[in-house]
Scaffold this active site. Structure first.
Site, PDB file in Angstrom:
ATOM      1  N   LYS A   1       0.231   1.465   9.683  1.00 53.96           N
ATOM      2  CA  LYS A   1      -1.154   1.744   9.284  1.00 53.96           C
ATOM      3  C   LYS A   1      -1.799   2.768  10.239  1.00 53.96           C
ATOM      4  O   LYS A   1      -2.601   3.593   9.825  1.00 53.96           O
ATOM      5  CB  LYS A   1      -1.971   0.452   9.248  1.00 53.96           C
ATOM      6  CG  LYS A   1      -1.561  -0.541   8.169  1.00 53.96           C
ATOM      7  CD  LYS A   1      -1.797  -0.049   6.746  1.00 53.96           C
ATOM      8  CE  LYS A   1      -3.260   0.025   6.385  1.00 53.96           C
ATOM      9  NZ  LYS A   1      -3.448   0.344   4.940  1.00 53.96           N
ATOM     10  N   TYR A  56       3.884  -3.394  10.981  1.00 56.95           N
ATOM     11  CA  TYR A  56       2.792  -3.219   9.997  1.00 56.95           C
ATOM     12  C   TYR A  56       1.678  -2.365  10.594  1.00 56.95           C
ATOM     13  O   TYR A  56       1.285  -1.341  10.026  1.00 56.95           O
ATOM     14  CB  TYR A  56       2.241  -4.591   9.558  1.00 56.95           C
ATOM     15  CG  TYR A  56       0.882  -4.501   8.890  1.00 56.95           C
ATOM     16  CD1 TYR A  56       0.723  -3.865   7.661  1.00 56.95           C
ATOM     17  CD2 TYR A  56      -0.260  -5.043   9.499  1.00 56.95           C
ATOM     18  CE1 TYR A  56      -0.530  -3.768   7.050  1.00 56.95           C
ATOM     19  CE2 TYR A  56      -1.507  -4.960   8.896  1.00 56.95           C
ATOM     20  CZ  TYR A  56      -1.641  -4.308   7.677  1.00 56.95           C
ATOM     21  OH  TYR A  56      -2.879  -4.210   7.085  1.00 56.95           O
ATOM     22  N   THR A  59      -7.013  -1.039   9.011  1.00 63.22           N
ATOM     23  CA  THR A  59      -7.143  -2.388   9.558  1.00 63.22           C
ATOM     24  C   THR A  59      -7.494  -2.348  11.044  1.00 63.22           C
ATOM     25  O   THR A  59      -7.094  -1.406  11.753  1.00 63.22           O
ATOM     26  CB  THR A  59      -5.819  -3.157   9.360  1.00 63.22           C
ATOM     27  OG1 THR A  59      -5.806  -4.300  10.201  1.00 63.22           O
ATOM     28  CG2 THR A  59      -4.598  -2.305   9.728  1.00 63.22           C
ATOM     29  N   ASP A  60      -8.176  -3.379  11.507  1.00 63.34           N
ATOM     30  CA  ASP A  60      -8.461  -3.480  12.948  1.00 63.34           C
ATOM     31  C   ASP A  60      -7.177  -3.581  13.769  1.00 63.34           C
ATOM     32  O   ASP A  60      -7.168  -3.299  14.967  1.00 63.34           O
ATOM     33  CB  ASP A  60      -9.382  -4.680  13.232  1.00 63.34           C
ATOM     34  CG  ASP A  60      -8.810  -6.027  12.783  1.00 63.34           C
ATOM     35  OD1 ASP A  60      -7.757  -6.056  12.109  1.00 63.34           O
ATOM     36  OD2 ASP A  60      -9.421  -7.062  13.125  1.00 63.34           O
ATOM     37  N   GLU A  61      -6.073  -3.970  13.110  1.00 69.58           N
ATOM     38  CA  GLU A  61      -4.830  -4.218  13.849  1.00 69.58           C
ATOM     39  C   GLU A  61      -4.256  -2.951  14.483  1.00 69.58           C
ATOM     40  O   GLU A  61      -3.418  -3.040  15.379  1.00 69.58           O
ATOM     41  CB  GLU A  61      -3.795  -4.891  12.943  1.00 69.58           C
ATOM     42  CG  GLU A  61      -4.330  -6.200  12.400  1.00 69.58           C
ATOM     43  CD  GLU A  61      -3.314  -7.069  11.655  1.00 69.58           C
ATOM     44  OE1 GLU A  61      -2.120  -6.961  11.963  1.00 69.58           O
ATOM     45  OE2 GLU A  61      -3.742  -7.831  10.793  1.00 69.58           O
TER      46      GLU A  61
HETATM   47  P1  NAD Z   1      -1.881  -6.893  -0.956  1.00 68.20           P
HETATM   48  O1  NAD Z   1      -0.541  -7.016  -0.333  1.00 68.20           O
HETATM   49  O2  NAD Z   1      -2.527  -8.093  -1.594  1.00 68.20           O
HETATM   50  O3  NAD Z   1      -1.861  -5.767  -2.098  1.00 68.20           O
HETATM   51  C1  NAD Z   1      -1.178  -4.554  -1.935  1.00 68.20           C
HETATM   52  C2  NAD Z   1      -1.089  -3.886  -3.317  1.00 68.20           C
HETATM   53  O4  NAD Z   1      -0.450  -2.627  -3.137  1.00 68.20           O
HETATM   54  C3  NAD Z   1      -0.268  -4.682  -4.333  1.00 68.20           C
HETATM   55  O5  NAD Z   1      -0.935  -4.717  -5.575  1.00 68.20           O
HETATM   56  C4  NAD Z   1       1.032  -3.893  -4.439  1.00 68.20           C
HETATM   57  O6  NAD Z   1       1.657  -3.997  -5.710  1.00 68.20           O
HETATM   58  C5  NAD Z   1       0.553  -2.483  -4.146  1.00 68.20           C
HETATM   59  N1  NAD Z   1       1.631  -1.618  -3.626  1.00 68.20           N
HETATM   60  C6  NAD Z   1       2.495  -1.910  -2.611  1.00 68.20           C
HETATM   61  N2  NAD Z   1       3.356  -0.888  -2.436  1.00 68.20           N
HETATM   62  C7  NAD Z   1       3.014   0.068  -3.347  1.00 68.20           C
HETATM   63  C8  NAD Z   1       3.521   1.364  -3.654  1.00 68.20           C
HETATM   64  N3  NAD Z   1       4.575   1.886  -2.996  1.00 68.20           N
HETATM   65  N4  NAD Z   1       2.913   2.066  -4.622  1.00 68.20           N
HETATM   66  C9  NAD Z   1       1.843   1.555  -5.311  1.00 68.20           C
HETATM   67  N5  NAD Z   1       1.354   0.332  -5.082  1.00 68.20           N
HETATM   68  C10 NAD Z   1       1.919  -0.404  -4.105  1.00 68.20           C
HETATM   69  O7  NAD Z   1      -2.805  -6.285   0.172  1.00 68.20           O
HETATM   70  P2  NAD Z   1      -4.354  -6.510   0.488  1.00 68.20           P
HETATM   71  O8  NAD Z   1      -4.507  -7.681   1.377  1.00 68.20           O
HETATM   72  O9  NAD Z   1      -5.114  -6.442  -0.789  1.00 68.20           O
HETATM   73  O10 NAD Z   1      -4.639  -5.215   1.360  1.00 68.20           O
HETATM   74  C11 NAD Z   1      -5.052  -3.996   0.737  1.00 68.20           C
HETATM   75  C12 NAD Z   1      -5.224  -2.930   1.810  1.00 68.20           C
HETATM   76  O11 NAD Z   1      -6.200  -3.349   2.766  1.00 68.20           O
HETATM   77  C13 NAD Z   1      -3.954  -2.628   2.609  1.00 68.20           C
HETATM   78  O12 NAD Z   1      -3.894  -1.243   2.811  1.00 68.20           O
HETATM   79  C14 NAD Z   1      -4.157  -3.374   3.925  1.00 68.20           C
HETATM   80  O13 NAD Z   1      -3.491  -2.719   4.980  1.00 68.20           O
HETATM   81  C15 NAD Z   1      -5.667  -3.272   4.082  1.00 68.20           C
HETATM   82  N6  NAD Z   1      -6.293  -4.367   4.850  1.00 68.20           N
HETATM   83  C16 NAD Z   1      -6.040  -5.668   4.523  1.00 68.20           C
HETATM   84  C17 NAD Z   1      -6.680  -6.692   5.228  1.00 68.20           C
HETATM   85  C18 NAD Z   1      -6.468  -8.158   4.867  1.00 68.20           C
HETATM   86  O14 NAD Z   1      -7.010  -9.033   5.560  1.00 68.20           O
HETATM   87  N7  NAD Z   1      -5.747  -8.485   3.823  1.00 68.20           N
HETATM   88  C19 NAD Z   1      -7.550  -6.372   6.272  1.00 68.20           C
HETATM   89  C20 NAD Z   1      -7.785  -5.015   6.582  1.00 68.20           C
HETATM   90  C21 NAD Z   1      -7.149  -4.030   5.849  1.00 68.20           C
HETATM   91  P1  TYD Z   2      -2.198 -13.496   8.585  1.00 71.10           P
HETATM   92  O1  TYD Z   2      -2.962 -14.066   7.433  1.00 71.10           O
HETATM   93  O2  TYD Z   2      -0.741 -13.235   8.420  1.00 71.10           O
HETATM   94  O3  TYD Z   2      -2.987 -12.177   9.014  1.00 71.10           O
HETATM   95  P2  TYD Z   2      -2.767 -11.214  10.322  1.00 71.10           P
HETATM   96  O4  TYD Z   2      -1.483 -11.502  10.952  1.00 71.10           O
HETATM   97  O5  TYD Z   2      -2.793  -9.875   9.674  1.00 71.10           O
HETATM   98  O6  TYD Z   2      -3.956 -11.486  11.208  1.00 71.10           O
HETATM   99  O7  TYD Z   2      -2.382 -14.457   9.846  1.00 71.10           O
HETATM  100  C1  TYD Z   2      -3.662 -14.776  10.353  1.00 71.10           C
HETATM  101  C2  TYD Z   2      -3.461 -15.567  11.639  1.00 71.10           C
HETATM  102  O8  TYD Z   2      -2.872 -16.834  11.306  1.00 71.10           O
HETATM  103  C3  TYD Z   2      -2.501 -14.891  12.608  1.00 71.10           C
HETATM  104  O9  TYD Z   2      -2.946 -15.164  13.945  1.00 71.10           O
HETATM  105  C4  TYD Z   2      -1.171 -15.602  12.368  1.00 71.10           C
HETATM  106  C5  TYD Z   2      -1.603 -16.992  11.969  1.00 71.10           C
HETATM  107  N1  TYD Z   2      -0.707 -17.699  11.016  1.00 71.10           N
HETATM  108  C6  TYD Z   2      -0.324 -19.012  11.281  1.00 71.10           C
HETATM  109  O10 TYD Z   2      -0.712 -19.604  12.303  1.00 71.10           O
HETATM  110  N2  TYD Z   2       0.479 -19.639  10.382  1.00 71.10           N
HETATM  111  C7  TYD Z   2       0.951 -19.022   9.247  1.00 71.10           C
HETATM  112  O11 TYD Z   2       1.720 -19.660   8.477  1.00 71.10           O
HETATM  113  C8  TYD Z   2       0.540 -17.688   8.983  1.00 71.10           C
HETATM  114  C9  TYD Z   2       1.012 -16.954   7.755  1.00 71.10           C
HETATM  115  C10 TYD Z   2      -0.296 -17.054   9.892  1.00 71.10           C
END
Ligand code: NAD
Ligand code: TYD
Length: 340
Positions: A158, A154, A127-129
């Site tokens: 990562k 988090y 993630t960019d975070e």
């Molecule tokens: P999500 O929370 O929707 O899904 C996570 C999945 O991982 C779930 O299906 C969960 O059951 C599984 N999981 C959790 N713990 C586990 C374990 N111990 N063993 C096996 N499976 C397990 O997450 P997402 O939003 O789909 O993100 C997927 C990946 O992409 C993550 O690694 C996250 O850090 C990365 N990512 C997410 C975003 C975003 O905007 N959502 C952006 C950049 C990177």
């Molecule tokens: P989020 O979807 O939790 O992603 P991330 O924290 O990984 O960027 O949040 C996106 C942005 O929205 C973040 O700046 C936090 C904000 N946010 C709210 O303002 N209200 C909310 O209820 C949530 C969940 C997030």
């Protein structure tokens, strides 16, 4: 590089992993996928409905369980693609233990198993975070050279996982690649994240909580564009490299809330400013020039087209949303926002 035909995908029942599985089955016609997922609160078998069982096999398991991982990887794989993670910043603020366990220890278990099973390539979805927060200036962007400055449990977990990938490559010669993407949106995102939370609340005429002054900036990308980038990196990325993935689409949170309400025909008065997130990163913005230049990747969706499709999906899948908002979600919501 020889085509990647046998994929071991972890976390493939989650939001991005399930989109990746769909895309890979479409884009690599003769590929076989093992989808290994623990089905935590964020994992959902509904997300895998309709997939071809001859080419996609679901295995329930925990990436921290080395015996289970080795057994599921018995027949080896061309690539491990690691999506499995605890992924929600607010939850990591309440309690960080599961984040360290899955995101750090789990990644090491997978790296060891990949080595033992002679997997050709390990793709870490990051993630960019991990790069922290940017100043609010037009010329400040994350590049692959930006320093690690994670600010939440988090993002720290990562970042640790990325370091473990680097060490596995440097010490053991494992072929690892890393993608770092910004905020994804699209179908099947668990409604604790900002965009689906707003959509599902607003569709029920419930207030939309915006943290702090709402001026925090996120760089949004449609989940399918992110998955296309992961596929490109898996197939053609240079070993040991990191690729930032972004669609050059920065928005303030309050602007995102206004767009969503507008698209749903709901009044802006549904926006409710609430207490800020502790340590809330101010701005994320990605320079994706490297993946564009080296791999020819480009996003296909604009913010407008992607948002429209996403809203349509949530409207047409009210059942999915209702099921996701049941049970454990209600407890979490009460803890985070003080109401149910
Ligand atoms: P999500 O929370 O929707 O899904 C996570 C999945 O991982 C779930 O299906 C969960 O059951 C599984 N999981 C959790 N713990 C586990 C374990 N111990 N063993 C096996 N499976 C397990 O997450 P997402 O939003 O789909 O993100 C997927 C990946 O992409 C993550 O690694 C996250 O850090 C990365 N990512 C997410 C975003 C975003 O905007 N959502 C952006 C950049 C990177
Ligand atoms: P989020 O979807 O939790 O992603 P991330 O924290 O990984 O960027 O949040 C996106 C942005 O929205 C973040 O700046 C936090 C904000 N946010 C709210 O303002 N209200 C909310 O209820 C949530 C969940 C997030």
């Amino acid at each position: 590089m020889r085509e990647m035909k046998k994929l071991f995908v972890t976390g493939g029942a989650g939001f991005i992993g399930s989109a990746f599985v769909r895309l890979a089955l479409e884009e690599i016609p003769d590929c076989q996928i093992i989808n290994f997922d623990a089905l935590t609160y964020a994992g959902n078998l509904d997300n895998l409905e309709g997939l071809d069982e001859r080419r996609h096999r679901f295995v329930r398991g925990d990436i921290c369980d080395d015996d289970a991982v080795l057994a599921a990887l018995e027949e080896g794989a061309d690539a491990v693609v690691n999506f499995a993670a605890e992924s929600h910043v607010d939850r990591s603020i309440h309690s960080a233990g599961d984040f360290i366990r899955t995101n750090v220890l789990g990644t090491q278990v997978l790296l060891d198993a990949a080595r033992e099973r002679k997997v050709r390539r390990f793709v870490q979805v990051s993630t960019d975070e991990v790069m922290g927060s940017l100043p609010e200036r037009d010329d400040a962007f994350f590049t692959e050279e930006s320093p690690f400055e994670p600010n939440s449990p988090y993002s720290a977990s990562k970042a640790a996982a990325e370091h473990l990938c680097r060490a596995a490559r440097h010490t053991h010669g494992l072929d690892t690649v890393v993608t770092r993407c910004g905020n994804n949106y699209g179908p099947r995102q668990f409604p604790e994240k900002f965009l689906p939370l707003m959509l599902s609340n607003a569709m029920c005429d419930e207030p939309v909580p915006v943290y702090g002054d709402g001026r925090n900036v996120r760089d949004w990308i449609h989940v399918e564009d992110h998955c296309r980038a992961i596929l490109a990196v898996m197939r053609r990325g240079r070993a040991g490299e990191t690729y930032n993935v972004g669609a050059r689409n920065e928005r303030r949170n309050v602007e995102v809330a206004e767009s969503v309400l507008n698209a749903l025909g709901k009044p802006p008065s549904l926006i409710k400013f609430v207490k800020d997130r502790p340590g809330h990163d101010r701005r994320y913005a990605i320079n994706p020039a490297k993946i564009e230049r080296e791999l020819g990747w480009r996003p296909l969706e604009t913010w407008e087209s992607g948002l429209e499709k996403t809203i349509r999906w949530y409207k047409e899948n009210a059942e999915w949303v209702a099921r996701a908002r049941n049970g454990a979600y209600r407890e979490y919501y009460a803890k985070q926002y003080g109401t149910t």
